[in-house]
Every structure is written in C-alpha cells, then in structure tokens.
Design a protein around this motif. Structure first.
Motif, PDB file in Angstrom:
ATOM      1  N   THR A 141       0.830  -1.198   0.000  1.00 54.73           N
ATOM      2  CA  THR A 141       0.000   0.000   0.000  1.00 54.73           C
ATOM      3  C   THR A 141       0.870   1.256   0.000  1.00 54.73           C
ATOM      4  OG1 THR A 141      -1.742  -1.176   1.201  1.00 54.73           O
ATOM      5  CG2 THR A 141      -1.834   1.231   1.205  1.00 54.73           C
ATOM      6  N   GLY A 142       1.970   1.227   0.756  1.00 61.45           N
ATOM      7  CA  GLY A 142       2.884   2.365   0.767  1.00 61.45           C
ATOM      8  C   GLY A 142       3.524   2.598  -0.584  1.00 61.45           C
ATOM      9  N   ILE A 143       3.922   1.509  -1.265  1.00 67.93           N
ATOM     10  CA  ILE A 143       4.498   1.643  -2.605  1.00 67.93           C
ATOM     11  C   ILE A 143       3.467   2.232  -3.562  1.00 67.93           C
ATOM     12  CG2 ILE A 143       5.442   0.360  -4.562  1.00 67.93           C
ATOM     13  CD1 ILE A 143       6.600  -1.628  -2.562  1.00 67.93           C
ATOM     14  N   PHE A 144       2.210   1.832  -3.419  1.00 62.57           N
ATOM     15  CA  PHE A 144       1.113   2.392  -4.212  1.00 62.57           C
ATOM     16  C   PHE A 144       1.062   3.909  -4.065  1.00 62.57           C
ATOM     17  CE2 PHE A 144      -3.398   3.766  -3.721  1.00 62.57           C
ATOM     18  CZ  PHE A 144      -3.746   3.774  -5.068  1.00 62.57           C
ATOM     19  N   GLY A 145       1.208   4.405  -2.827  1.00 58.97           N
ATOM     20  CA  GLY A 145       1.207   5.847  -2.601  1.00 58.97           C
ATOM     21  C   GLY A 145       2.409   6.539  -3.215  1.00 58.97           C
ATOM     22  N   VAL A 146       3.574   5.886  -3.154  1.00 58.30           N
ATOM     23  CA  VAL A 146       4.782   6.468  -3.746  1.00 58.30           C
ATOM     24  C   VAL A 146       4.647   6.579  -5.256  1.00 58.30           C
ATOM     25  CG1 VAL A 146       7.244   6.096  -4.151  1.00 58.30           C
ATOM     26  CG2 VAL A 146       6.281   5.710  -1.876  1.00 58.30           C
ATOM     27  N   VAL A 147       4.125   5.537  -5.889  1.00 53.78           N
ATOM     28  CA  VAL A 147       3.922   5.559  -7.344  1.00 53.78           C
ATOM     29  C   VAL A 147       2.985   6.706  -7.727  1.00 53.78           C
ATOM     30  CG1 VAL A 147       2.968   4.290  -9.310  1.00 53.78           C
ATOM     31  CG2 VAL A 147       4.390   3.102  -7.631  1.00 53.78           C
ATOM     32  N   LYS A 148       1.932   6.889  -6.943  1.00 53.97           N
ATOM     33  CA  LYS A 148       0.998   7.986  -7.220  1.00 53.97           C
ATOM     34  C   LYS A 148       1.687   9.341  -7.108  1.00 53.97           C
ATOM     35  CE  LYS A 148      -3.124   8.285  -5.758  1.00 53.97           C
ATOM     36  NZ  LYS A 148      -4.276   8.394  -4.838  1.00 53.97           N
ATOM     37  N   ALA A 149       2.507   9.507  -6.084  1.00 55.57           N
ATOM     38  CA  ALA A 149       3.180  10.793  -5.873  1.00 55.57           C
ATOM     39  C   ALA A 149       4.134  11.103  -7.016  1.00 55.57           C
ATOM     40  CB  ALA A 149       3.919  10.775  -4.538  1.00 55.57           C
ATOM     41  N   VAL A 150       4.934  10.116  -7.424  1.00 51.70           N
ATOM     42  CA  VAL A 150       5.895  10.332  -8.511  1.00 51.70           C
ATOM     43  C   VAL A 150       5.171  10.634  -9.810  1.00 51.70           C
ATOM     44  CG1 VAL A 150       7.685   9.223  -9.911  1.00 51.70           C
ATOM     45  CG2 VAL A 150       7.674   8.913  -7.425  1.00 51.70           C
ATOM     46  N   ALA A 151       4.119   9.869 -10.108  1.00 54.34           N
ATOM     47  CA  ALA A 151       3.369  10.090 -11.348  1.00 54.34           C
ATOM     48  C   ALA A 151       2.704  11.464 -11.358  1.00 54.34           C
ATOM     49  CB  ALA A 151       2.321   8.994 -11.517  1.00 54.34           C
ATOM     50  N   THR A 152       2.266  11.923 -10.193  1.00 59.27           N
ATOM     51  CA  THR A 152       1.647  13.247 -10.108  1.00 59.27           C
ATOM     52  C   THR A 152       2.657  14.342 -10.423  1.00 59.27           C
ATOM     53  OG1 THR A 152       0.047  12.485  -8.447  1.00 59.27           O
ATOM     54  CG2 THR A 152       0.444  14.862  -8.591  1.00 59.27           C
ATOM     55  N   ILE A 153       3.866  14.209  -9.910  1.00 59.21           N
ATOM     56  CA  ILE A 153       4.908  15.202 -10.196  1.00 59.21           C
ATOM     57  C   ILE A 153       5.217  15.246 -11.686  1.00 59.21           C
ATOM     58  CG2 ILE A 153       7.337  15.774  -9.823  1.00 59.21           C
ATOM     59  CD1 ILE A 153       7.024  14.631  -6.984  1.00 59.21           C
ATOM     60  N   ILE A 154       5.314  14.070 -12.313  1.00 61.83           N
ATOM     61  CA  ILE A 154       5.573  14.013 -13.757  1.00 61.83           C
ATOM     62  C   ILE A 154       4.437  14.668 -14.520  1.00 61.83           C
ATOM     63  CG2 ILE A 154       5.841  12.448 -15.721  1.00 61.83           C
ATOM     64  CD1 ILE A 154       7.214  10.491 -13.808  1.00 61.83           C
ATOM     65  N   TRP A 155       3.206  14.416 -14.087  1.00 63.25           N
ATOM     66  CA  TRP A 155       2.036  15.028 -14.731  1.00 63.25           C
ATOM     67  C   TRP A 155       2.085  16.544 -14.626  1.00 63.25           C
ATOM     68  CZ3 TRP A 155      -2.022  17.621 -12.048  1.00 63.25           C
ATOM     69  CH2 TRP A 155      -3.113  17.969 -12.841  1.00 63.25           C
ATOM     70  N   LEU A 156       2.398  17.043 -13.439  1.00 57.64           N
ATOM     71  CA  LEU A 156       2.428  18.490 -13.222  1.00 57.64           C
ATOM     72  C   LEU A 156       3.505  19.179 -14.046  1.00 57.64           C
ATOM     73  CD1 LEU A 156       1.947  18.729  -9.346  1.00 57.64           C
ATOM     74  CD2 LEU A 156       0.405  19.656 -11.068  1.00 57.64           C
ATOM     75  N   LEU A 157       4.685  18.594 -14.082  1.00 58.86           N
ATOM     76  CA  LEU A 157       5.832  19.262 -14.692  1.00 58.86           C
ATOM     77  C   LEU A 157       5.895  19.084 -16.202  1.00 58.86           C
ATOM     78  CD1 LEU A 157       8.642  18.467 -12.079  1.00 58.86           C
ATOM     79  CD2 LEU A 157       7.223  20.519 -12.266  1.00 58.86           C
ATOM     80  N   PHE A 158       5.364  17.979 -16.724  1.00 60.44           N
ATOM     81  CA  PHE A 158       5.573  17.688 -18.135  1.00 60.44           C
ATOM     82  C   PHE A 158       4.296  17.369 -18.909  1.00 60.44           C
ATOM     83  CE2 PHE A 158       9.343  16.222 -15.746  1.00 60.44           C
ATOM     84  CZ  PHE A 158      10.283  17.109 -16.251  1.00 60.44           C
ATOM     85  N   LEU A 159       3.554  16.364 -18.465  1.00 59.28           N
ATOM     86  CA  LEU A 159       2.552  15.753 -19.327  1.00 59.28           C
ATOM     87  C   LEU A 159       1.353  16.643 -19.624  1.00 59.28           C
ATOM     88  CD1 LEU A 159       2.545  12.097 -17.935  1.00 59.28           C
ATOM     89  CD2 LEU A 159       3.791  13.042 -19.880  1.00 59.28           C
ATOM     90  N   VAL A 160       0.821  17.338 -18.617  1.00 58.32           N
ATOM     91  CA  VAL A 160      -0.449  18.029 -18.813  1.00 58.32           C
ATOM     92  C   VAL A 160      -0.366  19.117 -19.880  1.00 58.32           C
ATOM     93  CG1 VAL A 160      -0.097  19.773 -17.001  1.00 58.32           C
ATOM     94  CG2 VAL A 160      -2.426  19.027 -17.597  1.00 58.32           C
ATOM     95  N   ASP A 161       0.793  19.746 -20.023  1.00 60.07           N
ATOM     96  CA  ASP A 161       0.945  20.778 -21.050  1.00 60.07           C
ATOM     97  C   ASP A 161       1.595  20.246 -22.322  1.00 60.07           C
ATOM     98  OD1 ASP A 161      -0.235  22.979 -19.773  1.00 60.07           O
ATOM     99  OD2 ASP A 161       1.545  23.280 -18.544  1.00 60.07           O
ATOM    100  N   GLN A 162       2.430  19.219 -22.204  1.00 63.58           N
ATOM    101  CA  GLN A 162       3.103  18.686 -23.386  1.00 63.58           C
ATOM    102  C   GLN A 162       2.166  17.826 -24.231  1.00 63.58           C
ATOM    103  OE1 GLN A 162       6.163  19.558 -24.363  1.00 63.58           O
ATOM    104  NE2 GLN A 162       6.286  20.914 -22.591  1.00 63.58           N
ATOM    105  N   LEU A 163       1.419  16.942 -23.599  1.00 64.26           N
ATOM    106  CA  LEU A 163       0.505  16.065 -24.338  1.00 64.26           C
ATOM    107  C   LEU A 163      -0.879  16.664 -24.500  1.00 64.26           C
ATOM    108  CD1 LEU A 163       1.312  12.453 -23.049  1.00 64.26           C
ATOM    109  CD2 LEU A 163       1.943  13.504 -25.211  1.00 64.26           C
ATOM    110  N   GLY A 164      -1.283  17.513 -23.570  1.00 62.88           N
ATOM    111  CA  GLY A 164      -2.627  18.058 -23.629  1.00 62.88           C
ATOM    112  C   GLY A 164      -3.598  17.256 -22.785  1.00 62.88           C
TER     113      GLY A 164
END
Length: 356
Positions: A141-164
C-alpha cells in the motif's frame, strides 16, 4: 503499529503538514488579474497580469489579453450580470452552458468509475485479493502511494501541457482498462484467496505489476486532468458556479464508490475489476467524442471552442482562427499608431508658420 489512539491520530496529524504549507504559500499568491479587472482595480490587475506573463505592460501580448478580458467583462455585464444569483438565472436559459456543465461533472463520474477511490480506501483488501500476504500488505500500500506521488509530479511538470488534456484522458482510459482486465482475469483463473500460499507466484507478481502499471497510467491522466478541464471549460461568467457543481459531483461519485465497494467485493469478487475495466473502456469513447482539447485556448474563447465540430478538430481549428485574428489585431494597432504619428506631424507642420 498496534491498535491504539495514536494509530489514527498520527496519520491525521501528518496531513496537517501539507495543508499548513498550502496556507503559508497562499499568503503570497497574487490575486487573479481577471477578478481585479472585473472590480475595476486596473492598476493592480495590470501588475498581476504582467507578473504572471513576465512581460511589460507595453507588450503587444498584454494589450491583446487586456482587450479580450475587457470584452468578456462587458459581455458578462450585459448578458449575465454581476452578482451571486445572476449566473444561476443566466444558466437556466442557456442549454449549451448546461450541456458543458454536464460534461464537466460527468468527467468525475468516469474518474471514480476507474476504481481509484475503491483502491484508495480498500487497498489492503485489494492486495489481499491478489494473494499478497498480510505482513506485506501495508508495504504494498505504501508503494502504491509512492507511485501515485511520482506520477503526479511528472504530470504536473511535463505531461499536462506537453501532451494536452484530451490525449491524457484517452491514453489513461485505454491503459487503465487493459490493466484492470488483466488483474481481474488473474483473480478469476488463479483464485488466490481460495488457494493461499506463503509466497507470491510469478503470475501473482505479474498481477501486482499491472496493478502498479494501472496506478502509473491513471494518476497522470484521470486523477488531476478532470480538475484542469473544469477550470478551463467555462468563461469567467459561469466559472464559479461550474466549479462548485463539478466539485460537488466529484464528492457525490466518490461517496457512492466508497460506500458500496466493500459490498461489491463481497458479491462480485473478481467481477469488480471487470466492472471498473468496462467503465474505463467506455470513458475512452466519452473523452474521444465529447471532450475537446482546451490547451492553449483562452477562457474568453471557450464558447467558440465548444461550437466547433467535430470536437477532435476543434482545438487546431480555433487556434488557426485565433492566429489570424491576432495578426489582424496587431495590424490594426500598428495602423492606429501610424495614424496618430501622421496626425501629430500634420499638426506640427500647421503650427510651424504660426509659431514663426
């Protein structure tokens, strides 16, 4: 940790840290330029807008944006009105805006239909259904939370504006659906709860891999993107009421999923994964056929964006129109400047002989 008063108190207290940082950071947040213009606080509005864009007040882009904001506010005062109840009254007579609000609210239906809150609230139950031993459930469950946190950072910094926004929803729906089908199929065939083991088999490890892959696919797509879209779907006239409605819909669907997830697992077993997989698959069609790309489109132009069909071409077509209009606007601005200079030269010439 053994069952005790601290067992719930410590996790609750830890949540005060990010909320406290948010409160402190909010003290330095600048006021929205659009709100300041609406309140006729133009000097502050210009300062805020120039700070956001990192441009001088004399820049042509600032001139264009201020012109668009002023036009929208004039239309708001004329067609909607300013005040608490005016947007409600105007909304009742605008089916196109009601439809847009429906689209925004239903994004949260599909978001919760992916199964995220079922997993958030019942992750120990889910890991146990995959065959994870009781002693390692909390670690998983803790690893699940870590994966979510890392993916959220990637989304914020790159994906939401680069991919649309639109592409993220489409990718997330397909990837999430595939992962859920695979996890459900594993539980259907292997039945790990009926055949417990003191170690994970290779198929169990594969199922957990797809569970984390689902998390990595969902988090930078359907987790935050519906919030971004709802903040961009509406012009300033209806933005507040629309945000309130979409947020309420999110908590409604959140409540329904969390309320019945336990009963669903008890009654359906692996069918719960197939249920969420089916909803994710349907979410693909919803995003593809009904949700336009909003990236790069000013709030003041959202009415035009939703008026262009088919929706998968709306963003590109409107951007072409806006580029053409921007060029015409700049030509007009330059023409006015040249005209003023010519008038000034003519005035100086006419005053010359008189001065002598």
């Amino acid at each position: 940790m053994q069952p005790s008063h601290q067992q719930w108190l410590i996790p609750f207290a830890i949540q005060l840290i990010p909320s406290g940082l948010l409160f402190i950071g909010a003290l330095w947040i600048r006021e929205s330029p659009r709100w300041l213009f609406l309140k006729d606080r133009r000097r502050e509005a210009m300062e805020s807008l120039c700070w956001v864009r990192q441009l001088d007040a004399s820049d042509i882009y600032i001139t264009e944006e201020v012109s668009a904001i002023d036009s929208t506010h004039e239309a708001q005062r004329a067609n909607v009105g300013v005040g608490l109840w005016q947007p409600f009254k105007a909304l009742a007579s605008r089916p196109n805006m009601q439809y847009r609000m429906f689209l925004g609210c239903m994004l949260f239906f599909w978001q919760n239909g992916s199964g995220i809150n079922a997993i958030n609230y019942y992750s120990p139950t889910i890991f146990a259904s995959l065959g994870v031993q009781t002693g390692t459930v909390n670690l998983m469950t803790g690893i699940f939370g870590v994966v979510k946190a890392v993916a959220t950072i990637i989304w914020l910094l790159f994906l939401v504006d680069q991919l649309g926004r639109r592409k993220l929803l489409i990718i997330g729906a397909i990837a999430g659906s595939i992962c859920m089908w695979i996890i459900g199929a594993y539980i259907c065939v292997v039945e790990p709860e009926q055949h417990p083991s003191d170690h994970l088999t290779s198929s169990g490890i594969a199922a957990i891999f797809f569970f984390y892959l689902w998390t990595a696919a969902y988090t930078p797509t359907w987790n935050g993107t519906p919030w971004v879209l709802n903040s961009e779907f509406f012009d300033p006239s209806f933005r507040s009421i629309a945000q309130a409605a979409s947020t309420s819909s999110n908590w409604l669907f959140n409540f329904l999923v969390s309320r019945f997830t336990e009963q669903m697992f008890a009654a359906m077993g692996y069918g719960v994964y197939f249920f969420f997989a089916s909803l994710s698959f349907l979410a693909f069609f919803y995003a593809f056929f009904l949700i336009p790309e909003t990236s790069g489109i000013p709030l003041e132009k959202m009415d035009r964006l939703f008026g262009i069909k088919p929706v998968w071409r709306a963003n590109a077509q409107l951007k072409e129109e806006l580029v053409s209009e921007e060029q015409q606007f700049r030509t007009d601005i330059k023409g006015r400047a040249v005209h003023k200079e010519n008038e000034g030269d003519s005035s100086n010439e006419s005053e010359g002989p008189l001065a002598q």
